[in-house]
Design a protein around this motif. Sequence first.
Motif, short mmCIF file in Angstrom:
data_model
loop_
_atom_site.label_atom_id
_atom_site.label_comp_id
_atom_site.label_asym_id
_atom_site.label_seq_id
_atom_site.Cartn_x
_atom_site.Cartn_y
_atom_site.Cartn_z
N LEU A 10 -2.44 4.47 0.66
CA LEU A 10 -1.43 4.51 -0.38
C LEU A 10 -1.90 5.54 -1.41
N LYS A 11 -1.18 6.64 -1.53
CA LYS A 11 -1.64 7.80 -2.30
C LYS A 11 -0.93 7.92 -3.65
N GLY A 12 -1.73 8.19 -4.67
CA GLY A 12 -1.22 8.70 -5.93
C GLY A 12 -0.50 7.74 -6.83
N ALA A 13 -0.60 6.42 -6.58
CA ALA A 13 0.06 5.46 -7.45
C ALA A 13 -0.82 5.11 -8.63
N HIS A 14 -0.21 4.56 -9.66
CA HIS A 14 -0.96 4.00 -10.78
C HIS A 14 -1.38 2.59 -10.37
N VAL A 15 -2.64 2.42 -10.10
CA VAL A 15 -3.17 1.14 -9.62
C VAL A 15 -3.63 0.30 -10.80
N ILE A 16 -3.12 -0.93 -10.86
CA ILE A 16 -3.54 -1.89 -11.88
C ILE A 16 -4.12 -3.11 -11.17
N ASP A 17 -5.41 -3.29 -11.30
CA ASP A 17 -6.11 -4.41 -10.70
C ASP A 17 -7.01 -5.02 -11.78
N PRO A 18 -6.47 -5.92 -12.60
CA PRO A 18 -7.23 -6.45 -13.73
C PRO A 18 -8.56 -7.08 -13.34
N ALA A 19 -8.62 -7.72 -12.20
CA ALA A 19 -9.86 -8.39 -11.80
C ALA A 19 -11.01 -7.41 -11.63
N ASN A 20 -10.70 -6.18 -11.21
CA ASN A 20 -11.72 -5.17 -10.98
C ASN A 20 -11.72 -4.08 -12.04
N GLY A 21 -10.97 -4.27 -13.11
CA GLY A 21 -10.97 -3.31 -14.20
C GLY A 21 -10.37 -1.97 -13.86
N ILE A 22 -9.44 -1.92 -12.91
CA ILE A 22 -8.81 -0.66 -12.50
C ILE A 22 -7.46 -0.52 -13.17
N ASP A 23 -7.23 0.58 -13.83
CA ASP A 23 -5.95 0.85 -14.49
C ASP A 23 -5.79 2.37 -14.59
N ARG A 24 -5.53 3.00 -13.43
CA ARG A 24 -5.45 4.46 -13.39
C ARG A 24 -4.79 4.90 -12.09
N ILE A 25 -4.52 6.18 -12.00
CA ILE A 25 -3.96 6.75 -10.77
C ILE A 25 -5.08 6.95 -9.76
N THR A 26 -4.92 6.36 -8.59
CA THR A 26 -5.94 6.48 -7.55
C THR A 26 -5.31 6.09 -6.21
N ASP A 27 -6.13 6.01 -5.16
CA ASP A 27 -5.65 5.70 -3.81
C ASP A 27 -6.19 4.36 -3.34
N ILE A 28 -5.50 3.80 -2.35
CA ILE A 28 -5.95 2.56 -1.70
C ILE A 28 -5.87 2.76 -0.19
N MET A 29 -6.95 2.42 0.50
CA MET A 29 -6.95 2.49 1.96
C MET A 29 -6.92 1.08 2.54
N ILE A 30 -5.99 0.87 3.48
CA ILE A 30 -5.85 -0.40 4.19
C ILE A 30 -6.24 -0.16 5.65
N HIS A 31 -7.11 -1.02 6.18
CA HIS A 31 -7.52 -0.91 7.57
C HIS A 31 -7.58 -2.29 8.19
N ASP A 32 -6.91 -2.46 9.32
CA ASP A 32 -6.87 -3.75 10.02
C ASP A 32 -6.47 -4.89 9.10
N GLY A 33 -5.50 -4.63 8.24
CA GLY A 33 -4.95 -5.69 7.40
C GLY A 33 -5.77 -6.03 6.18
#
Length: 504
Positions: A10-33
């Motif tokens: 998942l490319k170029g989205a604004h990722v908000i993950d409060p549990a991990n302190g992430i609040d910025r534009i970055t990527d997410i890789m999903i593999h085998d679910g």
Amino acid sequence: MTAILETTVLKGAHVIDPANGIDRITDIMIHDGRIAAVGDALDAENASIIDLKGKYVTPGWIDMHVHAYGTLGFADPDTVGVYHGVTSFVEAGGPGIGTLDEFFALMTDLETDLYVGPFIRPLGLLGLNFIEGDVRTLGDVPITRWVDTAKQHKDRIRYIKCNAMGDYGPGTLNVTKGLAQILGVPLYMHIGEFQLQTPDPVLAYEAFRIAEKGDMITHIYHGNLGQIIDENGKIMPVVKDALERGVIFDLGFGGYNFSWDVAEKAFAQGIVPHTISSDLQQFNVVRPAKSLANVLSIMMHLGMPLKQIIEAVTINSAKAISLTDRAGDLSVGKPADVTVFEIEEGQFELSDCFTQTRTANKRFVPKMTFKNGKRFDVDMDLGQNEANWFLQIAEDHIPEAGAALSDRQRAFLGSLGGALSNVDWELSSAERLDIPKALELQALFHRVREENDLPLREALRAVYDSFVDSKFTMQIGLFLMRIERPLALSRMAEMAGKRPHMAA
């Protein structure tokens, strides 16, 4: 629904993950679910790339109060789950200990993870045409059965629910609290008297006194009897005391339980929900609740910051109902439960449950959901389709699903019809909810099923598929009461005697 490749980025989205302190534009890789990586410029050989520039990505939303089963449930709960941006939800009180076996037999093939918070009444919640009041309608509390059931289904039971309303008195809340302590789960209490407006004491305040750290109170912004603000608009001391003890406040929007006036006054005084739930149920999916996304839009207009909203429907909810091992954040190795949405700008009317509206200039618009890595494109209209929320008995035809019944199911229907011929009931029994009659019909159903040695799921589906076109699920005693007796007996005889003539 669209299946994804083994690896997706998942490319170029604004990722908000409060549990991990992430609040910025970055990527997410999903593999085998599962979440394989979160970081910049991620890539992998043969990966499916999804460009999400301009969109937000968060952990999958958790809705800890919906009605997927029973008298308030939907034909297809996934329509308010993965197709609404929600990856996990909790059935809030539909079944009780007397119907949990039916719930577990039926609610097994959803894409959305469905958990349950059983109700203290053995039958569970009975619907909007039932007036909470007489304590005898709560029936028995079979401790041994509760303990055994909770042990067998400990992965799905998240809390025990009761209603702080009616003339029951605080004893019922204490009984439910004691049961929750025995089972080792939180107590979840509905507040807000929208039926009887003169009970004494007002049970909402007793709920705040009884709740302990980790227990949950829902409908904190309701506008009915027992509000969290006094006649001068000030927060009640008992509410502040509960907050200081660590009681969790849940929004629980619903059809009767959100008032703009109460919300604005309480929010201004620092009473903000720890968790945000929709309380979606049949008719309120059309209005005023509509969807969890709509409820989040309302909270955004109220003034709740975006990050705090996401926290309320991800990690806060996961902590409240003990799901942090599988949901609530985007940590590497966790199931790839992801919600993708946009913040749309414009002019949007947002209604409370009392026809009061506010005009917002932003709203949440879910776009896609990933559940264990599987992609679902959001379709908000599916949940509002009348066939999904309005149960109708097929009086003039046999539903299409009836053609697929097995010979054993047909034989069971013949036996059930024979047994029902010795029992009298009328549609008025359903309209005024004759609980003893519902229990009688339920007991008869289960006795005949055992005599026919038919698995519970097959027996339940045999009845539903003979009378409804959509796959509603409801406590079987209450369902049978909704069918006119002559129709029930003739239809079961027809199903048992020959393959039915299907309606055009």
